[in-house]
Design a protein around this motif. Structure first.
Motif, mmCIF file in Angstrom:
data_model
loop_
_atom_site.group_PDB
_atom_site.id
_atom_site.type_symbol
_atom_site.label_atom_id
_atom_site.label_comp_id
_atom_site.label_asym_id
_atom_site.label_seq_id
_atom_site.Cartn_x
_atom_site.Cartn_y
_atom_site.Cartn_z
ATOM 1 N N LEU A 298 -6.474 -24.622 14.404
ATOM 2 C CA LEU A 298 -6.936 -23.242 14.285
ATOM 3 C C LEU A 298 -8.415 -23.191 13.906
ATOM 4 C CD1 LEU A 298 -3.844 -21.559 12.607
ATOM 5 C CD2 LEU A 298 -4.526 -21.550 15.010
ATOM 6 N N LEU A 299 -8.869 -24.119 13.087
ATOM 7 C CA LEU A 299 -10.293 -24.173 12.775
ATOM 8 C C LEU A 299 -11.107 -24.497 14.023
ATOM 9 C CD1 LEU A 299 -10.452 -25.965 9.306
ATOM 10 C CD2 LEU A 299 -11.090 -23.607 9.819
ATOM 11 N N TRP A 300 -10.605 -25.393 14.846
ATOM 12 C CA TRP A 300 -11.308 -25.702 16.098
ATOM 13 C C TRP A 300 -11.360 -24.467 16.995
ATOM 14 C CZ3 TRP A 300 -9.911 -26.931 21.439
ATOM 15 C CH2 TRP A 300 -10.935 -27.585 22.137
ATOM 16 N N ALA A 301 -10.287 -23.684 16.984
ATOM 17 C CA ALA A 301 -10.240 -22.492 17.822
ATOM 18 C C ALA A 301 -11.226 -21.425 17.364
ATOM 19 C CB ALA A 301 -8.822 -21.915 17.825
ATOM 20 N N VAL A 302 -11.422 -21.296 16.047
ATOM 21 C CA VAL A 302 -12.247 -20.195 15.525
ATOM 22 C C VAL A 302 -13.694 -20.602 15.291
ATOM 23 C CG1 VAL A 302 -10.223 -19.186 14.401
ATOM 24 C CG2 VAL A 302 -11.740 -20.669 13.074
ATOM 25 N N LEU A 303 -14.102 -21.766 15.768
ATOM 26 C CA LEU A 303 -15.514 -22.122 15.665
ATOM 27 C C LEU A 303 -16.371 -21.044 16.326
ATOM 28 C CD1 LEU A 303 -15.402 -25.938 16.491
ATOM 29 C CD2 LEU A 303 -15.966 -24.898 14.285
ATOM 30 N N PRO A 304 -17.572 -20.792 15.817
ATOM 31 C CA PRO A 304 -18.415 -19.736 16.406
ATOM 32 C C PRO A 304 -18.651 -19.907 17.904
ATOM 33 C CG PRO A 304 -19.309 -20.440 14.299
ATOM 34 C CD PRO A 304 -18.171 -21.379 14.616
ATOM 35 N N VAL A 305 -18.676 -21.153 18.382
ATOM 36 C CA VAL A 305 -18.885 -21.404 19.810
ATOM 37 C C VAL A 305 -17.565 -21.683 20.521
ATOM 38 C CG1 VAL A 305 -21.236 -22.229 19.501
ATOM 39 C CG2 VAL A 305 -19.343 -23.851 19.353
ATOM 40 N N GLY A 306 -16.455 -21.268 19.906
ATOM 41 C CA GLY A 306 -15.145 -21.537 20.482
ATOM 42 C C GLY A 306 -14.938 -20.925 21.846
ATOM 43 N N VAL A 307 -15.701 -19.890 22.199
ATOM 44 C CA VAL A 307 -15.550 -19.262 23.512
ATOM 45 C C VAL A 307 -15.830 -20.262 24.632
ATOM 46 C CG1 VAL A 307 -17.942 -18.444 23.661
ATOM 47 C CG2 VAL A 307 -16.127 -17.190 24.839
ATOM 48 N N VAL A 308 -16.599 -21.303 24.363
ATOM 49 C CA VAL A 308 -16.878 -22.333 25.373
ATOM 50 C C VAL A 308 -15.579 -23.003 25.827
ATOM 51 C CG1 VAL A 308 -18.056 -24.531 25.784
ATOM 52 C CG2 VAL A 308 -19.215 -22.710 24.550
ATOM 53 N N GLN A 309 -14.584 -23.029 24.951
ATOM 54 C CA GLN A 309 -13.298 -23.626 25.303
ATOM 55 C C GLN A 309 -12.627 -22.891 26.458
ATOM 56 O OE1 GLN A 309 -11.244 -23.388 21.562
ATOM 57 N NE2 GLN A 309 -12.848 -24.526 20.497
ATOM 58 N N ARG B 6 -1.731 -21.038 -0.018
ATOM 59 C CA ARG B 6 -0.520 -20.391 0.456
ATOM 60 C C ARG B 6 -0.694 -19.973 1.909
ATOM 61 N NH1 ARG B 6 1.101 -16.242 -4.500
ATOM 62 N NH2 ARG B 6 1.553 -17.876 -6.076
ATOM 63 N N THR B 7 0.414 -19.940 2.639
ATOM 64 C CA THR B 7 0.345 -19.619 4.064
ATOM 65 C C THR B 7 -0.302 -18.260 4.292
ATOM 66 O OG1 THR B 7 2.334 -20.929 4.499
ATOM 67 C CG2 THR B 7 1.698 -19.292 6.154
ATOM 68 N N SER B 8 0.050 -17.264 3.480
ATOM 69 C CA SER B 8 -0.503 -15.925 3.665
ATOM 70 C C SER B 8 -2.013 -15.917 3.451
ATOM 71 C CB SER B 8 0.167 -14.936 2.711
ATOM 72 O OG SER B 8 -0.006 -15.350 1.357
ATOM 73 N N ARG B 9 -2.468 -16.666 2.459
ATOM 74 C CA ARG B 9 -3.911 -16.681 2.179
ATOM 75 C C ARG B 9 -4.680 -17.400 3.279
ATOM 76 N NH1 ARG B 9 -5.649 -18.127 -3.834
ATOM 77 N NH2 ARG B 9 -4.405 -16.214 -4.057
ATOM 78 N N SER B 10 -4.169 -18.540 3.730
ATOM 79 C CA SER B 10 -4.862 -19.256 4.809
ATOM 80 C C SER B 10 -4.844 -18.446 6.097
ATOM 81 C CB SER B 10 -4.231 -20.632 5.038
ATOM 82 O OG SER B 10 -2.853 -20.517 5.359
ATOM 83 N N ALA B 11 -3.759 -17.673 6.319
ATOM 84 C CA ALA B 11 -3.690 -16.825 7.515
ATOM 85 C C ALA B 11 -4.749 -15.731 7.470
ATOM 86 C CB ALA B 11 -2.299 -16.208 7.641
ATOM 87 N N TRP B 12 -4.963 -15.141 6.302
ATOM 88 C CA TRP B 12 -6.009 -14.122 6.172
ATOM 89 C C TRP B 12 -7.387 -14.721 6.399
ATOM 90 C CZ3 TRP B 12 -5.762 -9.121 6.488
ATOM 91 C CH2 TRP B 12 -4.599 -8.450 6.124
ATOM 92 N N VAL B 13 -7.617 -15.893 5.862
ATOM 93 C CA VAL B 13 -8.927 -16.547 6.048
ATOM 94 C C VAL B 13 -9.163 -16.833 7.521
ATOM 95 C CG1 VAL B 13 -10.260 -18.646 5.597
ATOM 96 C CG2 VAL B 13 -8.987 -17.547 3.739
ATOM 97 N N LEU B 14 -8.187 -17.456 8.177
ATOM 98 C CA LEU B 14 -8.352 -17.814 9.573
ATOM 99 C C LEU B 14 -8.430 -16.574 10.465
ATOM 100 C CD1 LEU B 14 -5.907 -20.844 9.728
ATOM 101 C CD2 LEU B 14 -8.381 -20.927 10.062
ATOM 102 N N GLY B 15 -7.661 -15.543 10.133
ATOM 103 C CA GLY B 15 -7.718 -14.314 10.913
ATOM 104 C C GLY B 15 -9.082 -13.648 10.838
ATOM 105 N N GLY B 16 -9.643 -13.613 9.643
ATOM 106 C CA GLY B 16 -10.966 -13.019 9.482
ATOM 107 C C GLY B 16 -12.033 -13.799 10.230
ATOM 108 N N VAL B 17 -11.969 -15.134 10.127
ATOM 109 C CA VAL B 17 -12.949 -15.966 10.831
ATOM 110 C C VAL B 17 -12.761 -15.839 12.340
ATOM 111 C CG1 VAL B 17 -13.787 -18.316 11.183
ATOM 112 C CG2 VAL B 17 -13.102 -17.565 8.903
ATOM 113 N N ALA B 18 -11.517 -15.708 12.800
ATOM 114 C CA ALA B 18 -11.257 -15.554 14.233
ATOM 115 C C ALA B 18 -11.885 -14.278 14.769
ATOM 116 C CB ALA B 18 -9.755 -15.556 14.504
#
Length: 389
Positions: A143-154, A360-372
Motif C-alpha cells: 500500500l505504501l508503494w501504491a500511494v507514493l506521490p509518483v504512483g500514477v506512473v504505475q 492498529r488497523t483502523s489507524r494505519s487505514a486512516w493514514v494510508l487513506g489520507g496519503v492515497a
C-alpha cells in the motif's frame, strides 16, 4: 552483518493468493482512486486522461518501437540525437504481442501490460515483505508503494511496473533459494530497463555470499552450487544481449549504447550534474525552497537506507535498493524524472511499513487513506503539467 539468513517471519498458513488478497485489493483500490482523480482533473482542463497515460513522453517512444521497430531518431536544433535505441525492448515486445492477439492498439496494449504488471509487482513486493517480516508488513509495504506521490506512473504505458514486477519476483526467488528462476527473471529485468543491473548485482552478491558461507561451514546443505553458478550466468544475459546488439546495430562496438544515451544527455556522473542542479536552485528565494526540498528528499532516502541496514534486511534487498538509488541519483539528465526512477526501490519502504504494521488497523487505514488521496491529487496535477514524469 546481513545475509540470506536474516530471520524471516513465522511459517504462514493458507494459500499464497489468499494471504496476498488484501494487499492486491488495497492496491487496486488505490490505483482506481488515482485514475478516477486523473480523469476528473483532466476533464476539467479539457485534456484526455487516456492520452496522458498512453500517448505522451516515453510511452510514445515505446509505442513507436512496438509498431515500427528500432532505428527511429529525432535530431534536435542543438545537435542532440534522441534515438529509440535508448529504450529497452521487453515492453514494446509485449505491446506488439498483445496488439497482435487482441483488438487493442499498441498504445492501449501498453496500458494493459502496465496494469497487469503493476498487479504482478504488488504481488512480488508482498511476497518479499511477507517472507521477511510477515503478512501485515507485506500489506503495508504494497500500500505504501501504491500511494507514493509518483504512483500514477504505475498506471502509465511506461516500463516501471514491468521492471518492478520482474525485480521483486527475482528477489523473492533468491530469498527462497529458487536460483534458476531468479536468474531468468533478472535477465528479463535486464531487457526492460538499464537499471536491471541492480537485479543482476543482487543475484550475484547473494550467490557469492552463499558460496562463501558454504566454504566456512562445509557441513551446510542448500541449493546445488551449479544452480547458483548458472543463475549468475543467466542473470546478465538480457541486458548484455541488448547492449551488444545496439553496439552492432550502430557500428560502434560494445560501448555503442553509451553513445546512444549520450545523445539524450544521459549518463552516470557520480551525481555531479544533480548536485549542480540543486545548487542552482539557491540563486533566488522561491526556487531555494525547491532546492531545500530536494536536499531533504535525498537525506530521507539515505536515512531510510541506513535504517534498512540497521534492521538487517537480507543482503540481496540491500544491494538491489542501493544500486537502484545510486543509479537514479547519479544520472546526469532529466532531474524531474528522478522520483519516477526511484519507484522500483521498494525495499526502502520496509521500515515505514513495519512502523505502520505496529499500529492498529483502523489507524494505519486512516493514514494510508489520507496519503492515497493526496497522492491521487498530486498524480493528476503532475501528469497535467508540461514536463515529462
Amino acid at each position: 552483518m546481513t545475509d540470506l539468513e536474516t530471520p524471516v517471519a513465522p511459517p504462514r498458513a493458507g494459500p499464497a493468493w489468499r494471504r496476498a488478497a488484501p494487499a492486491l485489493l488495497g492496491y487496486a483500490a488505490v490505483r482506481a482512486l488515482g485514475l478516477v482523480t486523473l480523469a476528473v482533473w483532466s476533464a476539467a482542463r479539457d485534456k484526455s486522461a487516456h492520452q496522458l497515460l498512453s500517448a505522451r513522453w516515453d510511452s510514445l517512444w515505446y509505442t513507436r518501437v512496438a509498431e515500427l521497430g528500432y532505428g527511429y531518431e529525432v535530431r534536435l536544433p542543438n545537435g542532440d540525437v534522441h534515438s529509440n535505441l535508448a529504450f529497452f525492448p521487453l515492453l514494446p515486445w509485449l505491446e506488439r504481442a498483445f496488439a497482435a492477439v487482441t483488438p487493442l492498439s499498441h498504445a492501449d496494449a501498453g496500458l494493459l501490460v502496465s496494469a497487469l504488471a503493476s498487479l504482478a509487482a504488488a504481488g512480488g513486493i508482498f511476497a518479499v515483505a511477507d517472507h521477511v517480516y510477515g503478512r501485515r508488513a507485506g500489506i503495508c509495504t504494497v500500500l505504501l508503494w501504491a500511494v507514493l506521490p509518483v504512483g500514477v506512473v504505475q498506471s502509465m504505458a511506461y516500463s516501471e511496473s514491468l521492471f518492478t514486477a520482474l525485480a521483486a519476483w527475482s528477489l523473492y526467488a533468491v530469498l527462497t533459494g529458487r536460483w534458476l528462476t531468479a536468474g531468468l527473471l533478472a535477465s528479463l529485468a535486464g531487457l526492460t530497463r538499464p537499471v536491471g543491473a541492480a537485479v543482476v548485482a543482487a543475484v550475484w552478491v547473494a550467490a557469492i555470499a552463499s558460496f562463501v558461507r558454504e566454504r566456512s561451514v562445509p557441513a551446510r546443505t542448500g541449493a546445488p552450487g551449479w544452480r547458483r553458478a548458472l543463475a549468475m550466468l543467466i542473470a546478465p544475459l538480457g541486458a548484455a544481449g541488448y547492449v551488444l546488439w545496439v553496439g552492432r546495430h550502430t557500428g560502434k562496438g560494445p560501448l555503442g549504447y553509451l553513445d546512444v544515451q549520450a545523445g539524450w544527455r544521459n549518463g552516470f556522473d557520480g551525481g555531479y550534474a544533480f548536485a549542480r542542479f540543486v545548487a542552482d536552485k539557491f540563486t533566488s528565494f522561491p526556487s531555494a525552497l525547491a532546492g531545500l526540498a530536494l536536499i531533504v528528499g535525498v537525506g530521507l532516502l539515505v536515512w531510510l537506507y541506513v535504517i534498512c541496514v540497521r534492521q538487517r534486511q537480507p543482503l540481496p534487498l540491500l544491494v538491489y535498493a542501493g544500486v537502484v538509488t545510486l543509479l537514479a541519483l547519479c544520472a546526469s539528465s532529466y532531474f524531474g524524472s528522478k522520483p519516477r526512477l526511484l519507484l522500483p526501490a521498494f525495499p526502502l519502504l520496509l521500515p515505514p511499513a513495519l512502523a505502520l504494521a505496529r499500529l492498529r488497523t483502523s489507524r494505519s487505514a486512516w493514514v494510508l487513506g489520507g496519503v492515497a488521496a493526496v497522492s491521487a491529487a498530486y498524480g493528476a496535477f503532475w501528469l497535467n503539467g508540461s514536463g515529462p514524469p
